[in-house]
Design an enzyme around this catalytic site. Sequence first.
Site, PDB file in Angstrom:
ATOM      1  N   SER A   1      41.509 -17.282  -7.610  1.00  0.00           N
ATOM      2  CA  SER A   1      42.702 -16.959  -6.833  1.00  0.00           C
ATOM      3  C   SER A   1      42.337 -15.860  -5.857  1.00  0.00           C
ATOM      4  CB  SER A   1      43.820 -16.472  -7.762  1.00  0.00           C
ATOM      5  OG  SER A   1      44.904 -15.932  -7.027  1.00  0.00           O
TER       6      SER A   1
ATOM      7  N   TYR B   1      47.304 -10.288 -14.162  1.00  0.00           N
ATOM      8  CA  TYR B   1      46.750 -11.495 -13.557  1.00  0.00           C
ATOM      9  C   TYR B   1      45.567 -11.166 -12.656  1.00  0.00           C
ATOM     10  CZ  TYR B   1      46.611 -15.965 -11.044  1.00  0.00           C
ATOM     11  OH  TYR B   1      46.226 -17.170 -10.490  1.00  0.00           O
TER      12      TYR B   1
END
Length: 257
Positions: free
Chosen positions: A143, A156
């Site tokens: 990501s 995250y």
Amino acid sequence: MMASVRKTAVVTGASSGIGAATARRLAAEGFDVVLAARRLDRLEKLKVEIDAADPAGRRPATVHALDVTSAESVAALAEAVRGCHVLVNNAGGAFGLDPVSAADPDDWQRMYDTNVLGLMRITKALLPKLVESGAGHIVNITSLAGHAVYEGGAGYTAAKHAAAAVNDTLRLELYDQPVRVTEIAPGMVETEEFSLVRFKGDADKAAKTYEGVAEPLVADDIADCVAWAVTRPAHVNIDRIDVKPRAQAAPHKVHRV
């Protein structure tokens, strides 16, 4: 590319979103695809779809239950897969959007166990087959959160930073082996589940993630990146692809109308 030798691609987290789109695309590119995830019912439906799209009737998709947080589940998959040319580590996810001051340790544990330890488990288990193939390729779906931070995203972003570090370390460790290593770092991708899972089923909060964004990425955009990377000549390694919608200048800077 595949005329003489059928190549096998294992896709984790293949039951929805980017994983399912990647499996469809790689099957269309000529790979036999191993669909691996926890939800077998979804995998079976995807298998029917992929097999039906193959005009040669070769049944290019197989289904295997996989929980990347379980060493036993990973070992069972590795034993069942006879050969592996491409491994797409897609299983993962975001859980919660709390600041560090209110962080839920269980959410952080789940994110690290799936995004980092899960990547390690399945890569370690299939690496001998990737090397044996003579032209293996590991594709890690990370990501933009693996290269930037934002408020509420510490759990995250920490997990994805770790996954990116594993990716780069793998490339160093495998420099003398016939295995390529690619990281694909998506920005804002609208899928049916990512934000819904992050907000623990709150559909209104999930929808606000994409509110006002004219054209976020979709899962097929990421599948396109995977397919391009793995179909380059064997001597060409695509180190990393950062991919964002045009409306997203940075993880935290998005044009909304």
